[in-house]
Scaffold this active site. Structure first.
Site, PDB file in Angstrom:
ATOM      1  N   HIS A  33      -6.019  -1.061  -5.884  1.00  0.00           N
ATOM      2  CA  HIS A  33      -6.290   0.415  -6.932  1.00  0.00           C
ATOM      3  C   HIS A  33      -4.953   0.592  -8.352  1.00  0.00           C
ATOM      4  O   HIS A  33      -5.425   1.394  -9.033  1.00  0.00           O
ATOM      5  CB  HIS A  33      -5.339   1.551  -6.361  1.00  0.00           C
ATOM      6  CG  HIS A  33      -6.315   2.267  -4.823  1.00  0.00           C
ATOM      7  ND1 HIS A  33      -6.765   1.500  -3.695  1.00  0.00           N
ATOM      8  CD2 HIS A  33      -6.548   3.109  -5.062  1.00  0.00           C
ATOM      9  CE1 HIS A  33      -7.836   2.566  -3.193  1.00  0.00           C
ATOM     10  NE2 HIS A  33      -7.425   3.794  -3.793  1.00  0.00           N
ATOM     11  N   HIS A  91      -3.599  -9.633  -1.548  1.00  0.00           N
ATOM     12  CA  HIS A  91      -4.006  -8.047  -1.521  1.00  0.00           C
ATOM     13  C   HIS A  91      -6.013  -7.805  -1.219  1.00  0.00           C
ATOM     14  O   HIS A  91      -6.442  -7.903  -1.728  1.00  0.00           O
ATOM     15  CB  HIS A  91      -4.357  -7.458  -2.801  1.00  0.00           C
ATOM     16  CG  HIS A  91      -4.158  -5.590  -2.030  1.00  0.00           C
ATOM     17  ND1 HIS A  91      -3.043  -4.916  -1.887  1.00  0.00           N
ATOM     18  CD2 HIS A  91      -5.433  -4.901  -2.402  1.00  0.00           C
ATOM     19  CE1 HIS A  91      -3.653  -3.632  -1.886  1.00  0.00           C
ATOM     20  NE2 HIS A  91      -4.932  -3.784  -2.217  1.00  0.00           N
ATOM     21  N   HIS A 123      -3.454  -4.404   1.476  1.00  0.00           N
ATOM     22  CA  HIS A 123      -5.269  -3.755   1.220  1.00  0.00           C
ATOM     23  C   HIS A 123      -5.408  -2.808   2.353  1.00  0.00           C
ATOM     24  O   HIS A 123      -5.648  -1.464   2.558  1.00  0.00           O
ATOM     25  CB  HIS A 123      -6.052  -5.116   1.137  1.00  0.00           C
ATOM     26  CG  HIS A 123      -7.296  -4.178   0.771  1.00  0.00           C
ATOM     27  ND1 HIS A 123      -7.963  -2.907  -0.196  1.00  0.00           N
ATOM     28  CD2 HIS A 123      -8.480  -4.671   0.917  1.00  0.00           C
ATOM     29  CE1 HIS A 123      -9.066  -2.794  -0.416  1.00  0.00           C
ATOM     30  NE2 HIS A 123      -8.798  -3.282   0.028  1.00  0.00           N
ATOM     31  N   HIS A 177      -4.999  -0.894   5.721  1.00  0.00           N
ATOM     32  CA  HIS A 177      -4.241  -0.233   6.095  1.00  0.00           C
ATOM     33  C   HIS A 177      -3.845  -0.045   7.710  1.00  0.00           C
ATOM     34  O   HIS A 177      -4.012   0.797   8.680  1.00  0.00           O
ATOM     35  CB  HIS A 177      -4.370   1.666   6.178  1.00  0.00           C
ATOM     36  CG  HIS A 177      -4.658   1.846   4.559  1.00  0.00           C
ATOM     37  ND1 HIS A 177      -3.977   3.356   3.877  1.00  0.00           N
ATOM     38  CD2 HIS A 177      -4.091   0.519   3.577  1.00  0.00           C
ATOM     39  CE1 HIS A 177      -4.249   2.878   2.319  1.00  0.00           C
ATOM     40  NE2 HIS A 177      -4.051   1.389   2.043  1.00  0.00           N
ATOM     41  N   ASP A 197      -0.845  -2.339  -3.795  1.00  0.00           N
ATOM     42  CA  ASP A 197      -1.412  -0.688  -4.671  1.00  0.00           C
ATOM     43  C   ASP A 197       0.149  -0.205  -4.394  1.00  0.00           C
ATOM     44  O   ASP A 197       0.211   1.142  -3.703  1.00  0.00           O
ATOM     45  CB  ASP A 197      -1.677  -0.398  -3.212  1.00  0.00           C
ATOM     46  CG  ASP A 197      -3.739  -0.764  -3.963  1.00  0.00           C
ATOM     47  OD1 ASP A 197      -3.945  -1.195  -4.764  1.00  0.00           O
ATOM     48  OD2 ASP A 197      -4.615  -0.369  -2.803  1.00  0.00           O
ATOM     49  N   HIS A 242       1.106   3.313  -3.001  1.00  0.00           N
ATOM     50  CA  HIS A 242      -0.255   4.116  -2.776  1.00  0.00           C
ATOM     51  C   HIS A 242       0.351   5.422  -3.450  1.00  0.00           C
ATOM     52  O   HIS A 242       0.392   6.589  -3.429  1.00  0.00           O
ATOM     53  CB  HIS A 242      -1.632   5.152  -1.564  1.00  0.00           C
ATOM     54  CG  HIS A 242      -2.244   3.542  -1.589  1.00  0.00           C
ATOM     55  ND1 HIS A 242      -3.794   3.700  -2.776  1.00  0.00           N
ATOM     56  CD2 HIS A 242      -2.277   2.914  -0.520  1.00  0.00           C
ATOM     57  CE1 HIS A 242      -3.992   2.571  -1.847  1.00  0.00           C
ATOM     58  NE2 HIS A 242      -3.386   1.725  -0.874  1.00  0.00           N
ATOM     59  N   ASP A 287       0.719  -1.144  -0.044  1.00  0.00           N
ATOM     60  CA  ASP A 287      -0.126   0.611  -0.363  1.00  0.00           C
ATOM     61  C   ASP A 287       0.181   0.528   0.416  1.00  0.00           C
ATOM     62  O   ASP A 287       0.544   1.817   0.582  1.00  0.00           O
ATOM     63  CB  ASP A 287      -0.862   0.348   0.219  1.00  0.00           C
ATOM     64  CG  ASP A 287      -2.127  -1.385   0.966  1.00  0.00           C
ATOM     65  OD1 ASP A 287      -2.531  -1.437   0.053  1.00  0.00           O
ATOM     66  OD2 ASP A 287      -1.330  -1.826   1.903  1.00  0.00           O
TER      67      ASP A 287
END
Lengths: 402, 552
Positions: free
Chosen positions: A83, A164, A197, A199, A47, A10, A8
Site C-alpha cells: 500500500h 511483505h 501483508h 492480516h 504498510d 494501514h 500492516d
C-alpha cells in the site's frame, strides 16, 4: 535482545470519519507499549500507511511517535508494503527516512542484473536486518527471483528478514484464493522472518528457516476483519520467544443473524435480542444479516431503530452488512431520502419504465438496485481479475435470474 | 519393363496427358515447371514391391530386391485412383526353388564347401511381406479402408505428401514424428489434446522403452498450451529437472509448479498438507481397512469433523461403541501412514502432513491446474501408500470442483485436467478395485464428462480390468516384451491391432504405436529424445527493475 514486530498499520485506511483516525491511534498505543516494554528496536514489515502519500492527520501522529522512539534511542527498521510503496518513488516513507525517523532496510546493489541486499546492523544489539518490500499483485516476486541469497544465508550472527508477502505454506484456508509466494523464495538461515501483508496472526518454524511470523494488523481494516480479529496487535520477541501484544482501541461486538425463512420483523427482533440488556461503551458494533427473507425486503428490517438504540447505548460506531441478504419479494416501498441509497432509489423510480426489458416486469427497481450493488463491488485484495469477473458475472446472473 | 518413376497408373496417366498436351502447343513456362517438378517427385518415389496375392488385411507383396521392407513400415498402394495406406505386419522368404532343392543346395554349401550360386538369384529368391490395410486416402481425406490395392500393382514408400491429411489441431498435442519401420519421417504427429487428455491416456511399456522420455516430451509440449492443466505425481522426481534438464528449463517455466517436501529449490513450493484437509474417503485405495475400521474412521469424522485425525491420535472417546482393539489398530495405522508422533500430551507431524501449515495447499494446486499449469508433486520420498493418499486428496478436490463447474455451466471455459500416474494398477488394478472404488477408478469411468482424465503409465496393463482399459481411449504403446501384456493392449485398442503383436514386441526404445479414438489409424511414431527435442528453447531473461530498493 528484545524487539517489537509490527505490520500492516494501514494508517488512514478507514474512510468513515469516525474511524479515520483509528489506525493512528493504534500506532500510538503500540509505540507506547514498545516504550513501556523497553524494546531494543522496532521493525515494521510494510504498510505503515494505507497509501504512499498519506493525509496530514495520520502523519502528524506517526511523526510524533517516531520522534519519541528516536529520542529514546529505539531505532525503527522498516520496509514498504504493497500500500505505501510507489513505483514512481514518491513516497512519504522516503521523506520520513530522510528526516532520520527510521531506516528502510530494503537496501542493496545491483550485480550483473541480480539484486544483492545489504544488512543494516542494529548498533545496540548487533542484529543484522534486511528485507524486501511488497508490491501490489505480488509483483515483488521478481525481486526475490533476482535475489542473491548465498551471501545472506552464509552471514553469521542474529539475522532478521523483513518481508511483505503471503507465503503459500502458511496461507490459511480463508485466503486460499489469494495469490501467494513459496517460502523457498526467501533466503534461508535467518533467525526471524518478520512478515506482513496477510492480516493473520500466526507463527511457525519451517525446516531451514527460523521463526516465520505474521502479527496481523494493528487494528482490523474492514468489516470482516472486525468480525474475525476484533482487535489487532503485534509481537514482542525476546530471546527468540514470541509474545503477542494486543492493541485495544475500541471494543468490538459482532452480531450475526441468519434471515433464512424469517420476516423482516423477526430479524429486527432477533438483532434487538442481541443488544437488549447490554451497554456498548466505546464499542464498534457490526451487524451481518444474510439469507433469503421469507417475506418483505431487506429495507423492511428496522436498521434505523436498531442503530438509534445502539447509539443510545453509547456504541462508538455501528456498521451493517447485508450483502448476502436477499428478498423473496421484489416490490419497493417509499422511504425518506435520508441516505445515498434513498437518493439512488428515487432516481431509479424517476426513470423507471423508459426501456422495456423482457422478463424484468415489475422487478425493475429491485433489479436496477441489485445490479448497481453488484457492479459497485470492488476486487478483493489479491483476487484475480478472472475470479473477480466470474464472481460479478455469477452475482449478475442471480439478480437477472438467468 | 517398367521404370521406377512411371509405375503408378493414375500418375502415369496424368503424366501422359501432360506430355501429349491436350492444349496443343500452348503450354506456358510455368506449366513446364510444374511438369518438371512432378517428374522429379515421381523419380523420388521408391517402389518397394508388388502385390501378388493375399486377402483384405493380409496382402502379400513381393519385395523389390534392391529395397528393404521393415516390420511396421508404411507403404502406399493404389486402387482406382485412390491411395491405400498399408503397413507391413509380417515378413517372410519366398523362392522359386522347391524347399527340398533349397535344403540340398544348402547342404552342398555347408557340408562340401562347394560354392553354389543361383542363376538369376534375385529373380528366384526374394522376400515377401504381409501388409495390412490402414486407410484409404482420397482428395486429401482419410477414410476407413474397404478395398484392396489393384492386383499386381506396385507398392511404394510413403511420403509426407501422402499424409497431408494429418493436420495440426487447434489444441494440439505432439506425440512424436511419424515412423515407418525404424525410419523417422519429418512429419510431426499431433492429436487433439483436449479430447485425448479428457478421454484418458494409457502408456503401457516394459522398463527401458522410453516412458519417462515420452512423458517429458509431452509435458514440455503442453506446458505453454492453455487447454490443459496437468498434475504429475512423480515418484522418481525426474520431470522438474532438479539436477538435470527438465521442465524448469522451459521458456514458459513460470507455468511449472513444483512441490517437494525437502531441499526445495528457490521459487518452488514446500509440500505441506494440513491434517484438517484429510477425510476418511481419501484413504480409499490407499490402505486396506476392515469394515469395522472403516466405520471407526467415519465415526471419528462424524463426531470431530476436521479434527478427526487429531482426535484418533489423542484417544478422544467416541459416543458410539467400538471395540478397543479396532480403535488401537486404526490409531497405529494412521500414525504410521501420516508419520505422526504423540509424546503423551502433544501431537507432532514429522512428514508432509502438518498441524499448522499447508491449509491452502490443495486449493492452490486446484487453482494452478485451472490456470493451465503443470503441477509436479515430488513423491520420491514417500511410500506408495502416501503417494496415493496425496494424489487421492488432490484429485478428489479437482474432480469435485469440476463437477460443480459443470452444474454451474462454467466447465466449458475450464482447461482439461490430466493426472499423470505411474504404476497405475496400484489404484486401477483388479486387486485394488476389489477393495472398493477409489477416486482414480471413478475418474477412469466418468472423468471425461467433467474434463478430468488420467494419464496412466504401467508395465502391466493386464492387471487393469478390460472395462477400464477400454475407457482409456488413447494408448501410447511402447515396446512390450510380455505376451499377456501385449494381448491386454491389443484387445482393448481403439484400432484393430490383432496383427500387430510382432510389431509391438519389436518396438525399439522411443518407438511407439498410437492407438486412439482421435487418430485416423494406429499411428507408428518415433518420440524424439527429450534432450534433442528441447534444444534451441532458451529462456528469455528480462531485465529486472528494482524500484523501491535503495541501490548503492
Amino acid at each position: 535482545m528484545k524487539f517489537a514486530h509490527i505490520a500492516d498499520c494501514h494508517i488512514g485506511g478507514w474512510r468513515d470519519p469516525k474511524l479515520r483516525n483509528v489506525g493512528a491511534l493504534a500506532f500510538e498505543k503500540a509505540i507506547d507499549a514498545c516504550v513501556e516494554k523497553d524494546v531494543d528496536f522496532v521493525i515494521v514489515s510494510g504498510d505503515l500507511f494505507n497509501t504512499s502519500l498519506p493525509s496530514v492527520d495520520g502523519l502528524k501522529m506517526v511523526v510524533k511517535k517516531l520522534r519519541q522512539l528516536s529520542n529514546r534511542s529505539i531505532p525503527v527498521y522498516l520496509i514498504a508494503g504493497s500500500h505505501d510503496f510507489s513505483p514512481s518513488g514518491k513516497t512519504m516513507l522516503d521523506v520520513l527516512e530522510g528526516a532520520g525517523l527510521f531506516v528502510n532496510v530494503a537496501k542493496g546493489e545491483e550485480v550483473e542484473g541480480r539484486l544483492k541486499l545489504n544488512f543494516t546492523v542494529d548498533s545496540k544489539t548487533g542484529a543484522k536486518i534486511t528485507g524486501l518490500l511488497g508490491k501490489k499483485g505480488g509483483l515483488e516476486r521478481g525481486y526475490y527471483e533476482a535475489l542473491m541469497k548465498e551471501g545472506l544465508e552464509k552471514e553469521e550472527g542474529y539475522k532478521i528478514f523483513l518481508f511483505h508477502s503471503l507465503l503459500s505454506e502458511l496461507k490459511p484456508k480463508s485466503l486460499e484464493k489469494v495469490d501467494s509466494h513459496p517460502l523457498s523464495l526467501l533466503p534461508k538461515n535467518f533467525d526471524y522472518y518478520a512478515g506482513g501483508h496477510p492480516h493473520i496472526v500466526t507463527n511457525a518454524k519451517m525446516d531451514g528457516y527460523g521463526t516465520i511470523a505474521y502479527p496481523g494488523p494493528l487494528f482490523p481494516n474492514n468489516f470482516r476483519e472486525l468480525e474475525e480479529l476484533s482487535s489487532g496487535g503485534f509481537y514482542v520477541v525476546e530471546d527468540g520467544v514470541l509474545e503477542f501484544e494486543p492493541v485495544q482501541i475500541y471494543n468490538v461486538f459482532n452480531i450475526k443473524v441468519d434471515a433464512e425463512h424469517k420476516a423482516p420483523k423477526q430479524v429486527s427482533e432477533e438483532i434487538m435480542d442481541h443488544i437488549t440488556g447490554k451497554e456498548f461503551n466505546d464499542t464498534i458494533v457490526t451487524i451481518r444479516v444474510s439469507g433469503i427473507l421469507e417475506s418483505g425486503k431487506p429495507s423492511d428490517i428496522d436498521f434505523k431503530g436498531i442503530f438509534e438504540k445502539l447509539y443510545e447505548k453509547s456504541a462508538y460506531f455501528v456498521m451493517k452488512n447485508t450483502n448476502a441478504l436477499v428478498s423473496k419479494e421484489f416490490e419497493e416501498i417509499k422511504i425518506d431520502a435520508k441516505d445515498v441509497e434513498d437518493v439512488e432509489e428515487r432516481i431509479i423510480k424517476e426513470h423507471i419504465g423508459q426501456i422495456n426489458v423482457e422478463g424484468i416486469g415489475d422487478k425493475e427497481v429491485f433489479v436496477t438496485k441489485e445490479l448497481m450493488r453488484v457492479l459497485s463491488d470492488s476486487r478483493i485484495e489479491g483476487e484475480k481479475v478472472a475470479d473477480f469477473e466470474i464472481r460479478v458475472r455469477e452475482d449478475m446472473e442471480k439478480v437477472l435470474g438467468v | 519393363m517398367e521404370s521406377s518413376h512411371n509405375t503408378l497408373s493414375c500418375e502415369s496417366t496424368w503424366l501422359q496427358h501432360l506430355f501429349l498436351g491436350s492444349h496443343g502447343t500452348q503450354h506456358c513456362h510455368q506449366n513446364v515447371l510444374v511438369k518438371l517438378k512432378y517428374i522429379l517427385r515421381l523419380t523420388l518415389l521408391v517402389i518397394k514391391g508388388q502385390v501378388i496375392s493375399g486377402e483384405y488385411g493380409k496382402i502379400l507383396i513381393r519385395q523389390k530386391a534392391s529395397e528393404k521392407i521393415e516390420l511396421g513400415e508404411l507403404l502406399v498402394g493404389e486402387a482406382s485412383g485412390v491411395k491405400i495406406l498399408l503397413q507391413a505386419v509380417n515378413l517372410l522368404y519366398g523362392s522359386q526353388i522347391s524347399q527340398q532343392n533349397l535344403e540340398l543346395i544348402s547342404g552342398m554349401s555347408l557340408e562340401d564347401n562347394e560354392r553354389v550360386d543361383f542363376m538369376d538369384a534375385e529373380l528366384r529368391n526374394y522376400n515377401l511381406a504381409v501388409l495390412k490395410n490402414l486407410i484409404t486416402i482420397s482428395d486429401n481425406n482419410a477414410m476407413v479402408c474397404k478395398r484392396l490395392p489393384a492386383f499386381f500393382s506396385s507398392v511404394r514408400d510413403v511420403t509426407k505428401d501422402d499424409l497431408s491429411f494429418l493436420t495440426q489441431p487447434r489444441d494440439s498435442l505432439f506425440i512424436g514424428n511419424l515412423r515407418s519401420g525404424s525410419k523417422m519421417l519429418d512429419l510431426p504427429i499431433y492429436l487433439d489434446g483436449k479430447e485425448v487428455f479428457s478421454h484418458h491416456i494409457l502408456v503401457p511399456a516394459t522398463t527401458g522403452r522410453g516412458k519417462s522420455n515420452m512423458t517429458s516430451v509431452l509435458l514440455w509440449d503442453t506446458l505453454d498450451k492453455d487447454y490443459c492443466g496437468i498434475l504429475v505425481l512423480d515418484p522418481h522426481d525426474e520431470y522438474y529437472g532438479r539436477n538435470k534438464l527438465g521442465l524448469k528449463d522451459h521458456p514458459s517455466s513460470d507455468k511449472v509448479v513444483y512441490y517437494t517436501p525437502t531441499d526445495v529449490p528457490a521459487g518452488c513450493r514446500t509440500l505441506k498438507i494440513n491434517l484438517d484437509l484429510l477425510k476418511p474417503g481419501h484413504f480409499n485405495g490407499v490402505v486396506e481397512w476392515s469394515d469395522p475400521q472403516i466405520q471407526c474412521l467415519s465415526q471419528y469424522y462424524r463426531e470431530f469433523g476436521n479434527k478427526w485425525i487429531e482426535s484418533i491420535v489423542l484417544d478422544k472417546p467416541l459416543k458410539a461403541d467400538f471395540f478397543e482393539g479396532t480403535i488401537a489398530v486404526v490409531k497405529r495405522r494412521i500414525m504410521s501412514l501420516l508419520d505422526l508422533e504423540f509424546n503423551g500430551s502433544e501431537l507432532f507431524c514429522n512428514g508432509v502432513f502438518s498441524l499448522n501449515a499447508g491449509e491452502a495447499t490443495i486449493a492452490d494446486i486446484c487453482k494452478e491446474l485451472e490456470e493451465s499449469r503443470t503441477v509436479i508433486i515430488d513423491t520420491s520420498d514417500f511410500s506408495g501408500s502416501v503417494e496415493i493418499l496425496i494424489g487421492s486428496l488432490i484429485v478428489t478436490e479437482v474432480f469435485s470442483k469440476y463437477k460443480r463447474y459443470k452444474v454451474k455451466g462454467l466447465l466449458r471455459d475450464k482447461p482439461v485436467v490430466s493426472v499423470v500416474l505411474e504404476e497405475a494398477p496400484r489404484v486401477l488394478g483388479k486387486e485394488a478395485l476389489e477393495k472398493g472404488p477409489n477416486i482414480f477408478s471413478t475418474i477412469a469411468r466418468e472423468g471425461r464428462k467433467f474434463k478430468v482424465g488420467l494419464f496412466a503409465i504401467t508395465q502391466l496393463p493386464s492387471l487393469i480390468p478390460r472395462q477400464i482399459l477400454a475407457n482409456m481411449n488413447t494408448k501410447i504403446i511402447l515396446g512390450i516384451e510380455m505376451k499377456p501384456e501385449r494381448e491386454a493392449i491389443i484387445q482393448s485398442a481403439a484400432q484393430d491391432l490383432s496383427d500387430d503383436d510382432r510389431n509391438i514386441a519389436s518396438l525399439d526404445k522411443g518407438e511407439a504405436i498410437i492407438s486412439s479414438n482421435f487418430a485416423k489409424f494406429a499411428t507408428p511414431v518415433k518420440i524424439p529424445l527429450f534432450e534433442d527435442f528441447v534444444k534451441g528453447s532458451e529462456k528469455v531473461e528480462v531485465k529486472k527493475d528494482f524500484g523501491g530498493i535503495s541501490l548503492n
